[in-house]
Each structure stands twice: as C-alpha cells, then as structure tokens.
Scaffold this active site. Sequence first.
Site, PDB file in Angstrom:
ATOM      1  N   GLU A 141      -6.791  -1.037  -1.601  1.00 56.15           N
ATOM      2  CA  GLU A 141      -5.714  -1.971  -1.954  1.00 56.15           C
ATOM      3  C   GLU A 141      -6.178  -3.412  -1.916  1.00 56.15           C
ATOM      4  O   GLU A 141      -5.448  -4.298  -2.349  1.00 56.15           O
ATOM      5  CB  GLU A 141      -4.526  -1.801  -0.999  1.00 56.15           C
ATOM      6  CG  GLU A 141      -3.552  -0.739  -1.447  1.00 56.15           C
ATOM      7  CD  GLU A 141      -2.327  -0.654  -0.570  1.00 56.15           C
ATOM      8  OE1 GLU A 141      -1.526   0.253  -0.795  1.00 56.15           O
ATOM      9  OE2 GLU A 141      -2.163  -1.471   0.368  1.00 56.15           O
ATOM     10  N   ASN A 185      -8.194  11.697   0.364  1.00 58.54           N
ATOM     11  CA  ASN A 185      -7.514  12.984   0.347  1.00 58.54           C
ATOM     12  C   ASN A 185      -8.131  13.806  -0.792  1.00 58.54           C
ATOM     13  O   ASN A 185      -9.013  13.315  -1.512  1.00 58.54           O
ATOM     14  CB  ASN A 185      -5.983  12.828   0.240  1.00 58.54           C
ATOM     15  CG  ASN A 185      -5.550  12.160  -1.054  1.00 58.54           C
ATOM     16  OD1 ASN A 185      -6.242  12.240  -2.073  1.00 58.54           O
ATOM     17  ND2 ASN A 185      -4.410  11.493  -1.026  1.00 58.54           N
ATOM     18  N   THR A 216      -9.131  14.519   3.830  1.00 56.86           N
ATOM     19  CA  THR A 216      -7.883  14.855   4.525  1.00 56.86           C
ATOM     20  C   THR A 216      -7.103  15.876   3.691  1.00 56.86           C
ATOM     21  O   THR A 216      -7.063  15.796   2.464  1.00 56.86           O
ATOM     22  CB  THR A 216      -7.028  13.596   4.786  1.00 56.86           C
ATOM     23  OG1 THR A 216      -6.740  12.949   3.551  1.00 56.86           O
ATOM     24  CG2 THR A 216      -7.771  12.625   5.691  1.00 56.86           C
ATOM     25  N   GLY A 221      -5.157  19.832   7.971  1.00 55.81           N
ATOM     26  CA  GLY A 221      -6.178  19.159   8.760  1.00 55.81           C
ATOM     27  C   GLY A 221      -7.132  18.355   7.910  1.00 55.81           C
ATOM     28  O   GLY A 221      -6.715  17.636   7.004  1.00 55.81           O
ATOM     29  N   ASP A 249      -3.002   6.494   6.296  1.00 52.72           N
ATOM     30  CA  ASP A 249      -3.437   5.252   6.949  1.00 52.72           C
ATOM     31  C   ASP A 249      -3.531   5.464   8.462  1.00 52.72           C
ATOM     32  O   ASP A 249      -4.436   4.947   9.123  1.00 52.72           O
ATOM     33  CB  ASP A 249      -2.450   4.112   6.659  1.00 52.72           C
ATOM     34  CG  ASP A 249      -2.131   3.994   5.182  1.00 52.72           C
ATOM     35  OD1 ASP A 249      -2.990   4.365   4.362  1.00 52.72           O
ATOM     36  OD2 ASP A 249      -1.010   3.560   4.846  1.00 52.72           O
ATOM     37  N   SER A 279       2.873  10.761  13.056  1.00 56.05           N
ATOM     38  CA  SER A 279       3.387   9.609  12.287  1.00 56.05           C
ATOM     39  C   SER A 279       4.386  10.030  11.216  1.00 56.05           C
ATOM     40  O   SER A 279       5.141   9.199  10.715  1.00 56.05           O
ATOM     41  CB  SER A 279       2.237   8.842  11.641  1.00 56.05           C
ATOM     42  OG  SER A 279       1.768   9.529  10.486  1.00 56.05           O
TER      43      SER A 279
HETATM   44  O1  RIB Z   1      -0.065   4.441   2.462  1.00 55.95           O
HETATM   45  C1  RIB Z   1       1.242   3.994   2.533  1.00 55.95           C
HETATM   46  C2  RIB Z   1       1.319   2.573   2.064  1.00 55.95           C
HETATM   47  O2  RIB Z   1       0.963   2.536   0.697  1.00 55.95           O
HETATM   48  C3  RIB Z   1       2.687   1.960   2.137  1.00 55.95           C
HETATM   49  O3  RIB Z   1       2.938   1.332   3.361  1.00 55.95           O
HETATM   50  C4  RIB Z   1       2.707   1.022   0.941  1.00 55.95           C
HETATM   51  O4  RIB Z   1       2.756  -0.322   1.295  1.00 55.95           O
HETATM   52  C5  RIB Z   1       1.441   1.334   0.166  1.00 55.95           C
HETATM   53  O5  RIB Z   1       0.465   0.415   0.405  1.00 55.95           O
END
Ligand code: RIB
Length: 303
Positions: A141, A185, A216, A221, A249, A279
């Site tokens: 990102e 993934n 992932t 798992g 994340d 999570s």
């Molecule tokens: O991986 C989830 C995240 O992807 C979200 O929090 C969103 O902001 C995007 O970045």
Amino acid sequence: MAPEVVCIASWNVDLIAQIGSPLLRGQTQLASTLERLPGGKGSNAAVAAARQGARVGLVARIGGDDFGQMGLDLWAREGIDSAHVRRAQGEVNGTALILVYPDGDNSIAIYPGAGSRLDAEQVEQARSMMASARLVMASCEVPLAATQAAFALARAHGVRTLLNPAPAAALPDALWPLIDVLTPNEGELHQLAGSERTDQAAAALLARGVGALVVTLGDRGCRLYRAGHAPVTVAGHAVQVVDTIGAGDTFTGALAAALTRQEDWPQALASANAAAALSTQGRGAVAAMPTLEQVRRWRSGAV
Ligand code: RIB
C-alpha cells in the site's frame, strides 16, 4: 528506547458498511451498519506488532484533515513511535471503502491519499531508526520505491526485512533479493508468480531471491517455504468470525514481533496464526487485535 520493528506504513480511515451479499455491478443495497475506524495495512501491522510486545516505529505520510489525528491518537495509545510520521497539510488521508458480508468476508477499495507520496527521501530521514531496528516491514500500500529504499538501507545494516505483498503488485527486480520474509495469501502468491500451482509459485518466488516465503491460508494456517528446506505447514484455527478485516495485517505484525523475540519458525508462525484468528472476532481492523498475553492464554487453552 529505540524501536525494534520499523514499519514503512500506510494509514487509512476505514469506512465499513455491512450489507447482505456482495454488490453486483449497477446494484444498490441498504447497509445495516456504518462505522469509521482506523485501518491501513501498514498501521494495522504496526499496531499488531506493538500489542505483541514489540517496540514499534513508523515511517508514514498522512493527510492534514481530522482523519490524520485519528491515526496520531491511535499510535500514541499503542505506544508507537510516530516521530517519522509527516503530516501533509491540504492533502487528504488514505481512505478504504469496505463492504462486509454476513459470513465476515469483505471487499475493499482503497484511495491512498497522502500516503501515495511517501518517498525514498523521507525513508532516508529515518535512517538511524531503521539502522538500529531488528526488522523493517512494509506492505504494497506504500510506494514501492520507498519500500525498496528502506529495505536496501535495512540490508546494509544487517536488519531483517518483511514484506506483506498486499494488495498484490508487480515488484521491481531489484526488490526481490532484499526481501527476507514475504507473507502473501494464496491469491497474492499466484498473482505474483503468474502460476495457480502453489508449490510451483512458491519455488518461483524463492528463485527471485526471497529468503523465506510464508503463505497464509486463512483458517487452514500457513505454509513456510525456504530454499533447501521441505515446506512446513502450521495449522490454523477455525473460529467464529465477526469480520476478517486486518487479519492478514495482524498475522504480519505478530510474525514480525515473534521473529524479533527470536522465536523459531514453528513457534513464530503458531503465534501469528493465533493472533490473526483472534483478530477476526471483533469489528474492524484493530479492535480485536490481541495482546501477547491474550495469545498465550488462548493457545494454552486458558480462555
Ligand atoms: O487489510 C485490511 C486493510 O486494508 C484495511 O484496514 C484497509 O484500510 C485496507 O488497507
């Protein structure tokens, strides 16, 4: 104390709506809820690592509006060092539009905003923080040029690097050999390798110079691939899912923290699997991210 984990981070505000089924092209649906919550793959992984006990620092570029303050407040609460977060007045913050379906799965559209201008020069300004860290991580990102500059700097100082290649993007040739740990993934793995056959795709990415590949697999798992070693699968957890936003994340951040604690691979992957599973039991990316103590209690069966 200096950060052990440095994240070259994206920051988004997540606008999350619950709807009954995936939207069809041209369709309109009423949403049953709408929430505005912290997100961004980089910030999410940083929070996950901090909750798993790592000292974390960020390199990020955020916008000047109120959404930016939400990020600064979050990082302050989580004890994350934000000295290298730049606030660009007059620019908007990253924003993610997220639709969540009844089974907890989702679709996401991201506008990166101010984060799209995070560059190598800003990374260079954080040189001393990265040089004294144990691990530098990023996702796709943030601009790849910033990640490449950070990983080159980390490599020059013997600091481990970890890339979550999400959303999947074509990586520059020079970046591959700078990646010590890659956490796609299955879909991202297939896209990066241009092959639908998982073992073959993994071998192709290792051949580009990646040190360790952790694929992932959701509640199945994850699977570790390293050159010269047989693949190792570490079992996951089937849990009652509220939503899966940020699960990948959380896995990445928890793995970073576990590797920084010098856990061996099977232990580190088991910790990351457990953190990711926990999570998914709350709404949004960060609400249900567990602490290290919560992961340990859950794994020992105490909760
Ligand atoms: O991986 C989830 C995240 O992807 C979200 O929090 C969103 O902001 C995007 O970045």
